[in-house]
Design a protein around this motif. Structure first.
Motif, PDB file in Angstrom:
ATOM      1  N   SER A  27      44.704  39.993  39.692  1.00 12.83           N
ATOM      2  CA  SER A  27      43.265  39.861  39.448  1.00 12.83           C
ATOM      3  C   SER A  27      42.653  41.161  38.950  1.00 12.83           C
ATOM      4  O   SER A  27      41.724  41.149  38.128  1.00 12.83           O
ATOM      5  CB  SER A  27      42.565  39.404  40.733  1.00 12.83           C
ATOM      6  OG  SER A  27      42.555  40.438  41.710  1.00 12.83           O
ATOM      7  N   LYS A  31      40.423  41.330  35.480  1.00 14.14           N
ATOM      8  CA  LYS A  31      39.050  41.856  35.510  1.00 14.14           C
ATOM      9  C   LYS A  31      38.904  43.066  34.595  1.00 14.14           C
ATOM     10  O   LYS A  31      37.913  43.205  33.860  1.00 14.14           O
ATOM     11  CB  LYS A  31      38.667  42.236  36.939  1.00 14.14           C
ATOM     12  CG  LYS A  31      38.363  41.058  37.840  1.00 14.14           C
ATOM     13  CD  LYS A  31      37.880  41.550  39.190  1.00 14.14           C
ATOM     14  CE  LYS A  31      37.493  40.404  40.087  1.00 14.14           C
ATOM     15  NZ  LYS A  31      36.985  40.883  41.392  1.00 14.14           N
ATOM     16  N   TYR A  53      29.442  41.003  32.508  1.00 11.85           N
ATOM     17  CA  TYR A  53      30.771  40.477  32.789  1.00 11.85           C
ATOM     18  C   TYR A  53      30.730  39.032  33.285  1.00 11.85           C
ATOM     19  O   TYR A  53      31.746  38.340  33.275  1.00 11.85           O
ATOM     20  CB  TYR A  53      31.495  41.355  33.820  1.00 11.85           C
ATOM     21  CG  TYR A  53      30.752  41.556  35.116  1.00 11.85           C
ATOM     22  CD1 TYR A  53      30.821  40.621  36.136  1.00 11.85           C
ATOM     23  CD2 TYR A  53      29.978  42.691  35.329  1.00 11.85           C
ATOM     24  CE1 TYR A  53      30.151  40.801  37.326  1.00 11.85           C
ATOM     25  CE2 TYR A  53      29.295  42.887  36.525  1.00 11.85           C
ATOM     26  CZ  TYR A  53      29.389  41.936  37.516  1.00 11.85           C
ATOM     27  OH  TYR A  53      28.709  42.116  38.693  1.00 11.85           O
ATOM     28  N   TRP A  59      37.018  37.836  33.003  1.00  2.87           N
ATOM     29  CA  TRP A  59      36.544  38.312  34.305  1.00  2.87           C
ATOM     30  C   TRP A  59      36.520  37.157  35.303  1.00  2.87           C
ATOM     31  O   TRP A  59      36.898  37.330  36.471  1.00  2.87           O
ATOM     32  CB  TRP A  59      35.162  38.930  34.170  1.00  2.87           C
ATOM     33  CG  TRP A  59      34.663  39.532  35.442  1.00  2.87           C
ATOM     34  CD1 TRP A  59      34.860  40.785  35.894  1.00  2.87           C
ATOM     35  CD2 TRP A  59      33.895  38.852  36.457  1.00  2.87           C
ATOM     36  NE1 TRP A  59      34.270  40.958  37.120  1.00  2.87           N
ATOM     37  CE2 TRP A  59      33.666  39.789  37.497  1.00  2.87           C
ATOM     38  CE3 TRP A  59      33.381  37.576  36.585  1.00  2.87           C
ATOM     39  CZ2 TRP A  59      32.945  39.470  38.634  1.00  2.87           C
ATOM     40  CZ3 TRP A  59      32.661  37.251  37.725  1.00  2.87           C
ATOM     41  CH2 TRP A  59      32.453  38.192  38.733  1.00  2.87           C
ATOM     42  N   LEU A  63      38.442  36.717  38.759  1.00  2.00           N
ATOM     43  CA  LEU A  63      37.765  36.358  40.000  1.00  2.00           C
ATOM     44  C   LEU A  63      38.419  35.147  40.645  1.00  2.00           C
ATOM     45  O   LEU A  63      38.586  35.091  41.877  1.00  2.00           O
ATOM     46  CB  LEU A  63      36.285  36.078  39.723  1.00  2.00           C
ATOM     47  CG  LEU A  63      35.425  35.726  40.944  1.00  2.00           C
ATOM     48  CD1 LEU A  63      35.373  36.904  41.908  1.00  2.00           C
ATOM     49  CD2 LEU A  63      34.021  35.334  40.513  1.00  2.00           C
ATOM     50  N   ASN A 237      33.804  46.096  41.194  1.00  2.00           N
ATOM     51  CA  ASN A 237      33.622  46.012  39.747  1.00  2.00           C
ATOM     52  C   ASN A 237      33.129  47.340  39.178  1.00  2.00           C
ATOM     53  O   ASN A 237      33.566  47.777  38.107  1.00  2.00           O
ATOM     54  CB  ASN A 237      32.623  44.903  39.402  1.00  2.00           C
ATOM     55  CG  ASN A 237      33.257  43.523  39.450  1.00  2.00           C
ATOM     56  OD1 ASN A 237      34.435  43.369  39.180  1.00  2.00           O
ATOM     57  ND2 ASN A 237      32.471  42.535  39.822  1.00  2.00           N
TER      58      ASN A 237
END
Length: 359
Positions: A27, A31, A53, A59, A63, A237
């Motif tokens: 992940s 991202k 995003y 992204w 997630l 993030n």
């Protein structure tokens, strides 16, 4: 018989923890790819407070991948103690580092590979010597533990420190120091693990037919978990957008594991039931992980040249001479004489004076 019946549960928790590490490690890459695409388009970056995003499918894929990993992690906590599940998060460091070097063109040198191996070995040692948490079989016993003064003080310290990091240290040092946002994620993450553990107990009671939905503690834990995860996603993030993935991931693991170990020790009184050999093994495993993370982080930009090896490991005089020549060509500070330009300049000046005298 009890040990035999508990063995399948152990393997189920172990498998879920391994799957969780794989999904969470992947992940980070998805991202980061999404954030890089936004940066190339000139959109507002997450590190500067932007939320563009949310319109990037990569992204969202990251997630979703993290959500699957967290779900597997949630289930693993229901089958195994936190001190078994949490150290296995080091595998997400390995997955993220390998994938980032493959798909993000981020360098992973020899020191980084050794650091990944040390992280895995340290996690293995911690799993072997993992402390056994005190038995918590119902929401009533969980509520009693949450009312413990030690845990209340710990939770208050976590909340106050997180607020200071968000509103005081974040605007000043968030863009230059990777620890600011990662510390927020790690501190809040320690509380989210406690919420996950409590919700796992509530689900067990629900499947056994108990009226858990009427208990307010289960709903409180669910709301707290949603808030904690939202804060973690937001500041993770920001950290990923500003700093290198291979830096954020291992530091986040070390700080998160430390916070979870402290929270579990305070909440479940794990260390009171450990022998001296298990205490030494747990501390040694954790220090091994920290050493591996240090190698992965501190020397990530330092290339490993063959001429840095000891002489007895180099292949003969000829290869040694070639390595020295290549080192001179790359201006290695370990084999270059001090002030080489001045020496060459003085030699050329002396040659010109001798030629002038001869003329």
């Amino acid at each position: 018989m009890e040990a035999a019946s508990g063995r399948p549960r152990f393997y189920v928790g172990l498998g879920l923890a391994l799957a969780s590490s794989a999904f969470i490690g992947g992940s980070f890459i998805l991202k980061k790819k999404g954030l890089l695409r936004l940066c190339r388009r000139g959109r507002a970056r997450a590190g500067q407070g932007g939320h563009a995003y949310l319109q990037e499918w990569l992204w969202w894929a990251g997630l979703l991948c993290m959500g699957v990993g967290e779900a597997a992690n949630f289930a693993a906590y229901a089958f195994a103690p936190a001190t078994l599940v949490t150290p296995l998060g080091a595998l997400s460091v390995l997955v993220s580092a390998v994938l980032s070097s493959t798909f993000l063109n981020e360098q992973l040198n020899v020191q980084g590979k050794i650091g990944c191996i040390l992280s895995v070995l340290g996690s293995t040692v911690m799993v072997i010597h993992a402390p056994q948490e005190e038995e918590v079989s119902s929401l009533e016993s969980m509520a009693e533990k949450l009312k413990d003064p030690g845990f209340i003080v710990f939770a208050a310290c976590v909340l106050v420190s997180s607020l200071l990091l968000i509103f005081v240290a974040g605007p000043r040092y968030g863009q230059s120091n990777v620890l600011v946002y990662v510390l927020v994620c790690s501190a809040i993450g320690s509380l989210s693990v406690s919420c996950v553990k409590g919700l796992g107990i509530a689900l067990k009671e629900l499947f056994s037919g108990k009226p858990v939905l009427k208990e307010p503690l289960g709903w409180v834990l669910l709301v707290c978990l949603v808030i904690c995860i939202s804060i973690q996603i937001n500041y993770l993030n920001k950290a990923l957008d500003i700093f290198n993935t291979s830096v954020v991931t291992p530091i986040y693991y070390v700080l998160f594991t430390t916070a979870v170990m402290m929270c579990s020790a305070i909440l479940f009184k794990e260390w009171q039931h450990m022998g001296l050999d298990n205490i030494i093994g747990t501390i040694s495993g954790f220090l091994t992980i920290v050493s591996g993370i240090f190698l992965l982080h501190a020397f990530r930009d330092m290339p490993f040249a063959p001429d840095l090896l000891p002489l007895f490991l180099q292949q003969g005089r000829a290869d040694l001479h070639v390595s020295w020549r290549s080192a001179d060509r790359h201006q290695s500070c370990q084999h270059q004489p001090l002030l080489p330009s001045e020496d060459k300049g003085s030699q050329s000046a002396e040659e010109e004076e001798e030629e002038g005298e001869s003329v």
